[in-house]
Design a protein around this motif. Sequence first.
Motif, PDB file in Angstrom:
ATOM      1  N   GLN A 176       0.829  -1.207   0.000  1.00 17.96           N
ATOM      2  CA  GLN A 176       0.000   0.000   0.000  1.00 17.96           C
ATOM      3  C   GLN A 176       0.867   1.262   0.000  1.00 17.96           C
ATOM      4  O   GLN A 176       0.573   2.224  -0.723  1.00 17.96           O
ATOM      5  CB  GLN A 176      -0.919  -0.003   1.218  1.00 17.96           C
ATOM      6  CG  GLN A 176      -1.896   1.180   1.236  1.00 17.96           C
ATOM      7  CD  GLN A 176      -2.844   1.116   2.414  1.00 17.96           C
ATOM      8  OE1 GLN A 176      -2.755   0.208   3.231  1.00 17.96           O
ATOM      9  NE2 GLN A 176      -3.751   2.067   2.503  1.00 17.96           N
ATOM     10  N   THR A 177       1.939   1.252   0.777  1.00 17.01           N
ATOM     11  CA  THR A 177       2.836   2.408   0.841  1.00 17.01           C
ATOM     12  C   THR A 177       3.502   2.654  -0.512  1.00 17.01           C
ATOM     13  O   THR A 177       3.623   3.799  -0.966  1.00 17.01           O
ATOM     14  CB  THR A 177       3.902   2.193   1.922  1.00 17.01           C
ATOM     15  OG1 THR A 177       3.262   1.967   3.181  1.00 17.01           O
ATOM     16  CG2 THR A 177       4.813   3.400   2.043  1.00 17.01           C
ATOM     17  N   ARG A 178       3.934   1.586  -1.167  1.00 13.06           N
ATOM     18  CA  ARG A 178       4.581   1.722  -2.468  1.00 13.06           C
ATOM     19  C   ARG A 178       3.601   2.242  -3.525  1.00 13.06           C
ATOM     20  O   ARG A 178       3.962   3.042  -4.390  1.00 13.06           O
ATOM     21  CB  ARG A 178       5.189   0.378  -2.897  1.00 13.06           C
ATOM     22  CG  ARG A 178       6.436   0.003  -2.108  1.00 13.06           C
ATOM     23  CD  ARG A 178       6.850  -1.437  -2.386  1.00 13.06           C
ATOM     24  NE  ARG A 178       7.181  -1.634  -3.781  1.00 13.06           N
ATOM     25  CZ  ARG A 178       8.394  -1.440  -4.306  1.00 13.06           C
ATOM     26  NH1 ARG A 178       9.387  -1.024  -3.537  1.00 13.06           N
ATOM     27  NH2 ARG A 178       8.626  -1.656  -5.582  1.00 13.06           N
ATOM     28  N   GLN A 179       2.345   1.759  -3.460  1.00 16.95           N
ATOM     29  CA  GLN A 179       1.335   2.242  -4.405  1.00 16.95           C
ATOM     30  C   GLN A 179       1.062   3.731  -4.211  1.00 16.95           C
ATOM     31  O   GLN A 179       0.948   4.483  -5.177  1.00 16.95           O
ATOM     32  CB  GLN A 179       0.046   1.432  -4.237  1.00 16.95           C
ATOM     33  CG  GLN A 179       0.154  -0.005  -4.734  1.00 16.95           C
ATOM     34  CD  GLN A 179      -1.071  -0.825  -4.395  1.00 16.95           C
ATOM     35  OE1 GLN A 179      -1.993  -0.340  -3.727  1.00 16.95           O
ATOM     36  NE2 GLN A 179      -1.091  -2.086  -4.821  1.00 16.95           N
ATOM     37  N   GLN A 180       0.974   4.157  -2.964  1.00 18.05           N
ATOM     38  CA  GLN A 180       0.757   5.571  -2.686  1.00 18.05           C
ATOM     39  C   GLN A 180       1.931   6.410  -3.176  1.00 18.05           C
ATOM     40  O   GLN A 180       1.744   7.493  -3.744  1.00 18.05           O
ATOM     41  CB  GLN A 180       0.549   5.783  -1.185  1.00 18.05           C
ATOM     42  CG  GLN A 180      -0.759   5.212  -0.655  1.00 18.05           C
ATOM     43  CD  GLN A 180      -0.859   5.318   0.852  1.00 18.05           C
ATOM     44  OE1 GLN A 180       0.113   5.649   1.540  1.00 18.05           O
ATOM     45  NE2 GLN A 180      -2.044   5.017   1.372  1.00 18.05           N
ATOM     46  N   ALA A 181       3.142   5.890  -2.976  1.00 17.95           N
ATOM     47  CA  ALA A 181       4.328   6.620  -3.413  1.00 17.95           C
ATOM     48  C   ALA A 181       4.364   6.750  -4.928  1.00 17.95           C
ATOM     49  O   ALA A 181       4.709   7.811  -5.463  1.00 17.95           O
ATOM     50  CB  ALA A 181       5.584   5.906  -2.915  1.00 17.95           C
ATOM     51  N   ALA A 182       4.016   5.674  -5.627  1.00 18.51           N
ATOM     52  CA  ALA A 182       4.001   5.724  -7.092  1.00 18.51           C
ATOM     53  C   ALA A 182       2.977   6.733  -7.586  1.00 18.51           C
ATOM     54  O   ALA A 182       3.216   7.465  -8.559  1.00 18.51           O
ATOM     55  CB  ALA A 182       3.705   4.330  -7.654  1.00 18.51           C
ATOM     56  N   ALA A 183       1.815   6.795  -6.896  1.00 15.23           N
ATOM     57  CA  ALA A 183       0.779   7.763  -7.277  1.00 15.23           C
ATOM     58  C   ALA A 183       1.246   9.195  -7.058  1.00 15.23           C
ATOM     59  O   ALA A 183       0.831  10.112  -7.757  1.00 15.23           O
ATOM     60  CB  ALA A 183      -0.497   7.501  -6.475  1.00 15.23           C
TER      61      ALA A 183
ATOM     62  N   GLY B  45       4.311  10.091  -7.521  1.00 14.73           N
ATOM     63  CA  GLY B  45       5.458  10.322  -8.397  1.00 14.73           C
ATOM     64  C   GLY B  45       6.793  10.062  -7.741  1.00 14.73           C
ATOM     65  O   GLY B  45       7.837  10.483  -8.256  1.00 14.73           O
ATOM     66  N   LEU B  46       6.799   9.354  -6.602  1.00 10.14           N
ATOM     67  CA  LEU B  46       8.048   9.055  -5.904  1.00 10.14           C
ATOM     68  C   LEU B  46       8.610   7.717  -6.363  1.00 10.14           C
ATOM     69  O   LEU B  46       7.891   6.861  -6.885  1.00 10.14           O
ATOM     70  CB  LEU B  46       7.800   9.007  -4.392  1.00 10.14           C
ATOM     71  CG  LEU B  46       7.321  10.300  -3.727  1.00 10.14           C
ATOM     72  CD1 LEU B  46       6.992  10.047  -2.264  1.00 10.14           C
ATOM     73  CD2 LEU B  46       8.381  11.393  -3.858  1.00 10.14           C
TER      74      LEU B  46
ATOM     75  N   ASP C 155      14.745   6.242  -0.672  1.00 12.98           N
ATOM     76  CA  ASP C 155      14.883   6.347   0.784  1.00 12.98           C
ATOM     77  C   ASP C 155      13.621   6.888   1.444  1.00 12.98           C
ATOM     78  O   ASP C 155      13.244   6.455   2.537  1.00 12.98           O
ATOM     79  CB  ASP C 155      16.078   7.242   1.142  1.00 12.98           C
ATOM     80  CG  ASP C 155      17.403   6.607   0.754  1.00 12.98           C
ATOM     81  OD1 ASP C 155      17.431   5.371   0.585  1.00 12.98           O
ATOM     82  OD2 ASP C 155      18.403   7.336   0.628  1.00 12.98           O
ATOM     83  N   VAL C 156      12.954   7.835   0.795  1.00 11.14           N
ATOM     84  CA  VAL C 156      11.749   8.431   1.376  1.00 11.14           C
ATOM     85  C   VAL C 156      10.676   7.368   1.579  1.00 11.14           C
ATOM     86  O   VAL C 156      10.037   7.276   2.642  1.00 11.14           O
ATOM     87  CB  VAL C 156      11.208   9.575   0.482  1.00 11.14           C
ATOM     88  CG1 VAL C 156       9.876  10.078   1.022  1.00 11.14           C
ATOM     89  CG2 VAL C 156      12.220  10.711   0.402  1.00 11.14           C
TER      90      VAL C 156
END
Length: 473
Positions: free
Chosen positions: A446-453, A455-456, A461-462
Amino acid sequence: GHDGGTGASPMNSLKHAGTPWELGLAETQQTLMLNNMRDRVVVQADGQLKTGRDVIIAALLGAEEFGFATTALVVEGCVMMRVCHLDTCPVGVATQNPVLRARFTGKAEHVVTFMEFIAQEVREYLAELGFRSLDEVVGRSELLDVNGAVAHWKAGGLDLEPILRGPAFAPEVARRNTRAQDHELEEHFDVQLIERAQDVIAHGGQITIDLPIRNTERAVGTMLGNRVTLAHGVNGLPSGSIVVNLTGSAGQSFGAFLPAGITLRLEGDSNDYVGKGLSGGQIVVRPPKDAAFDASRNVIAGNVIGYGATQGTMFLRGVVGERFFVRNSGATAVVEGVGDHALEYMTGGLAVILGSTGRNLGAGMSGGNAYIYKLDRALVNREALASGELALLEMGSGDVEILRDLLLQHLAETESALAASLLENFDTEAANFVRVVPRDYAAVLQTRQQAAAEGLDPDGDVVWNRIMEVTGG
């Protein structure tokens, strides 16, 4: 194994399930000699070997090869926290977390140096005994000095003769391996598959092969897969390049290590280890088309299906045995029922179970997903549920579409009556499925999906700092 085992072994197993390797080794040596088979076998011992002295004792009891696991890990920095299955190793040995992996200080040279010291100690003991090589002392149990132990008051005159001496053997009976084993690979089932598919392997294209099979044929598809991998590397061939349709009963390790491009379809049943190490290929097992029994209530394959699979798909119309998908890291499978200990140590991939599961589901599961029909929650590993390592979630819309697609594929490949029934009432039946997923794994996704949305970089590291926060480090 005595007190050996994986870092995820329960304490009661470490304390009560193992026996000293010396006992098993002595009995193995004597049994092989009694059956005049010792010269055909190479015996390996392991289970908390730590020193050159251990190696010498093992050799005197009959071992020719020696395994070091825990000791080598300790040399590399392992502090034996016994959290190998939780992805929280504090010294970075058994984890995929980049923050924890940064703490790893081990080097290959450390293990090399350790093994050199072991070898030096072995040489010193051999010299003390008056020998020049390990081969000369294999099975020479009479060289073991046990008088001090037997005379000790705690031993109370313990009789070690059955372990150290055993039956009387004629001088000509071999004590170690002296002749090579003939595996008769030239007669292996795959030889004919390789001959027929060699043009496709070399130049591409497509071929379909139809053959009968019997359960004395083991590891069918493995040698064929080796030729594909040698010619095309880890990516294999395009899907469906080599299709093998088999009829009958397959032996152990059917489709082991099968690479991409090869499809094995079996009409009949199979033994243990179907799809062991599956590496991109496809395996389909279904009962005979004229079978009158209910496939969803009958066994189609044995134990430990999909062990260590990394990629590929399996469609199994029927029930399989215990330890289904152990250590799976990337393959997908649809099955109509499993035995105990399914999904043990699973780190990735997807399992769809359309029937009963047996007890202890998801022990040590740290990744991947499973969609399970009418899951009995009492059968899920209690420690994993109680500690919050596993989560039982409702199916989301994305999960439902994935499930529908896999059921359609299962129906197309196996003509499964159970899949057809579920698809006929899918809108209703989908609510009976439960998604089993490791809680931290779900949080990471879930964290990775939010980050991709946002643009990260999902691997930056963030994002990893966020992951550490949501998973508690």
